[in-house]
Design a protein around this motif. Structure first.
Motif, PDB file in Angstrom:
ATOM      1  N   ALA A 298      -1.508   7.591   0.937  1.00 25.91           N
ATOM      2  CA  ALA A 298      -2.499   8.448   0.288  1.00 25.91           C
ATOM      3  C   ALA A 298      -2.340   9.886   0.775  1.00 25.91           C
ATOM      4  O   ALA A 298      -2.212  10.815  -0.016  1.00 25.91           O
ATOM      5  N   PHE A 299      -2.323  10.080   2.096  1.00 23.97           N
ATOM      6  CA  PHE A 299      -2.077  11.415   2.656  1.00 23.97           C
ATOM      7  C   PHE A 299      -1.765  11.282   4.133  1.00 23.97           C
ATOM      8  O   PHE A 299      -1.975  10.227   4.744  1.00 23.97           O
TER       9      PHE A 299
ATOM     10  N   LYS B 135       0.852  -1.178   0.000  1.00 22.89           N
ATOM     11  CA  LYS B 135       0.000   0.000   0.000  1.00 22.89           C
ATOM     12  C   LYS B 135       0.894   1.237   0.000  1.00 22.89           C
ATOM     13  O   LYS B 135       1.934   1.263   0.660  1.00 22.89           O
ATOM     14  N   THR B 136       0.494   2.251  -0.711  1.00 19.02           N
ATOM     15  CA  THR B 136       1.252   3.499  -0.753  1.00 19.02           C
ATOM     16  C   THR B 136       0.558   4.541   0.121  1.00 19.02           C
ATOM     17  O   THR B 136      -0.612   4.389   0.499  1.00 19.02           O
TER      18      THR B 136
ATOM     19  N   THR C 208     -13.819   7.838   4.752  1.00 13.06           N
ATOM     20  CA  THR C 208     -12.492   7.412   4.289  1.00 13.06           C
ATOM     21  C   THR C 208     -11.827   6.411   5.225  1.00 13.06           C
ATOM     22  O   THR C 208     -11.280   5.403   4.767  1.00 13.06           O
TER      23      THR C 208
ATOM     24  N   HIS D 130      -5.735   0.286  -2.324  1.00 15.57           N
ATOM     25  CA  HIS D 130      -5.127  -0.772  -3.130  1.00 15.57           C
ATOM     26  C   HIS D 130      -3.859  -1.282  -2.452  1.00 15.57           C
ATOM     27  O   HIS D 130      -3.054  -0.512  -1.928  1.00 15.57           O
TER      28      HIS D 130
ATOM     29  N   MET E 226      -3.226   5.165   4.324  1.00 16.79           N
ATOM     30  CA  MET E 226      -2.653   4.434   3.206  1.00 16.79           C
ATOM     31  C   MET E 226      -3.696   4.197   2.119  1.00 16.79           C
ATOM     32  O   MET E 226      -4.908   4.281   2.348  1.00 16.79           O
ATOM     33  N   SER E 227      -3.226   3.886   0.921  1.00 12.46           N
ATOM     34  CA  SER E 227      -4.117   3.626  -0.212  1.00 12.46           C
ATOM     35  C   SER E 227      -4.968   2.387   0.042  1.00 12.46           C
ATOM     36  O   SER E 227      -4.570   1.480   0.784  1.00 12.46           O
TER      37      SER E 227
ATOM     38  N   THR F 289      -9.103  -0.455   4.578  1.00 17.53           N
ATOM     39  CA  THR F 289      -8.559   0.743   5.199  1.00 17.53           C
ATOM     40  C   THR F 289      -7.285   0.372   5.953  1.00 17.53           C
ATOM     41  O   THR F 289      -7.206  -0.683   6.584  1.00 17.53           O
TER      42      THR F 289
END
Length: 292
Positions: free
Chosen positions: A11-12, A8-9, A40, A237, A234-235, A208
Motif C-alpha cells: 500500500a505504501f 497482499k500488495t 491504519t 486485501h 501492505m494492503s 493489517t
C-alpha cells in the motif's frame, strides 16, 4: 502459494529519518505512530527503533524513569544490551538479547525502563525496539499484567538451506505458536533472512500487515523494494506476504485483526474517547495508580 491464497500488495512505505532521545535512550527512530497513521495499522499503535548505539561504561543506569500508561500494551524486544523493568503492578525483571517483555498497562501502570546496573557498568552495544499494541475497549480497564518472555521460551524455526530463522513471539507461523498471551488475534514475528532467501507469511484477508526492516534490503514484488529502517504497510486485501531478501536482513513481521473502534490518545494514554483521556489524567493526579 495455494490456489485460494492471494498476495497482499504494497500500500505504501512509511519512512522517517528523524532521530531523537527518549529519556536517556538515544538514538531513537520513530518508525510510525497512530498520530500519523491513525487506525491504519490497528491493532498496532507505535513502533520505536532504539539504537543501534553504544553505552559508555561506568555511567549511572539511565533510560526512561517513572511514567504512567493506560489503555494499551508495550512490547520491548532486545537485540543487544540489557534492560531492567519495574512497574507498579509488581511486574519486572531483566531482559537481555533475544528476550521480550510484554507489559499490559490496561487500567493503568507506572513503570520505568533503565539499562541494568550490570550493563551500565560494563557498557557496550545496545539495540531494541518497542511496539505499542492497542487493547479493545472491553479490556482497556482490566488489571495491569506483565509477561517476561525469555529467549529460551520463544520458539525459533530454522529455515531450510540456512536461509534464516523465524522467532514466533506471538501468534503462529507454520504451525508453531508463540508464548505471548494476546487480547486479540495477531502475529509478532522476529525474522532473519540470508541473502537470496524467500519467506511467506500468512494472515487473514482484511488483516493489517506491516513489515519493518531493521537492517538489510527486501524485495516485496517485481517493482517494490524495501530499504532498511523503513516499514512496508501492505494492503488489507489478500492473505499472504511474500518476501525475498536481496541481502542479509533483519525484520519484524506484524499482522493482526484491526479493532475497528474509535481511537483517542494523548501522551502516555490511549483510549477510545477524549473524556476517557481526561479521566486518565484525573486518576493520575488523584493517585489512583500505585506509585513505585
Amino acid at each position: 502459494m495455494s490456489k485460494s491464497s492471494v498476495l497482499k500488495t504494497l500500500a505504501f512505505v512509511q519512512h522517517n529519518d528523524t532521530r531523537f532521545a527518549v529519556g536517556d535512550f538515544s538514538p531513537v527512530l520513530s518508525v510510525f505512530s497512530y498520530h500519523e497513521l491513525s487506525t491504519t495499522p490497528s491493532p498496532f499503535l507505535l513502533l520505536d527503533h532504539i539504537g543501534p548505539g553504544r553505552l559508555l561504561p561506568g555511567r549511572p543506569p539511565g533510560g526512561v524513569h517513572e511514567h504512567p500508561h493506560r489503555g494499551f500494551e508495550t512490547v520491548t524486544i532486545v537485540y543487544a544490551g540489557e534492560l531492567e523493568h519495574r512497574d507498579s503492578s509488581g511486574g519486572g525483571g531483566l531482559i537481555g538479547p533475544g528476550d521480550v517483555q510484554w507489559m499490559t498497562a490496561a487500567h493503568g501502570v507506572i513503570h520505568r525502563e533503565l539499562f541494568s546496573p550490570g550493563f551500565a557498568a560494563t557498557g557496550g552495544p545496545f539495540e531494541m525496539v518497542q511496539l505499542w499494541v492497542n487493547l479493545p475497549a472491553a479490556d482497556k480497564m482490566n488489571p495491569a499484567r506483565y509477561q517476561s518472555l525469555s529467549a529460551t521460551q520463544i520458539p525459533c524455526i530454522t529455515l531450510p538451506d540456512d536461509a534464516g530463522q523465524v522467532r514466533v513471539i506471538a501468534g503462529h507461523w507454520n504451525g508453531t505458536h508463540g508464548p505471548a498471551d494476546t487480547h486479540t488475534r495477531m502475529n509478532v514475528l522476529d525474522v532473519r533472512l540470508a541473502a537470496g532467501a524467500q519467506a511467506t507469511f500468512t494472515t487473514e484477508d482484511g488483516d493489517t500487515a506491516l513489515v519493518y526492516l531493521l537492517a538489510g534490503r527486501l524485495r516485496l514484488s517485481e517493482v517494490d523494494v524495501l530499504e532498511e529502517q523503513a516499514m512496508a504497510v501492505m494492503s488489507a486485501h489478500g492473505t499472504e506476504v511474500a518476501i525475498t531478501a536481496e541481502e542479509g536482513s533483519r525484520l519484524l513481521v506484524l499482522t493482526g485483526a484491526p479493532l475497528g473502534e474509535p481511537l483517542n490518545g494523548h501522551g502516555p494514554f490511549v483510549m477510545n474517547t477524549y473524556d476517557e483521556i481526561l479521566q486518565a489524567y484525573e486518576d493520575i493526579k488523584a493517585g489512583r495508580l500505585i506509585i513505585l
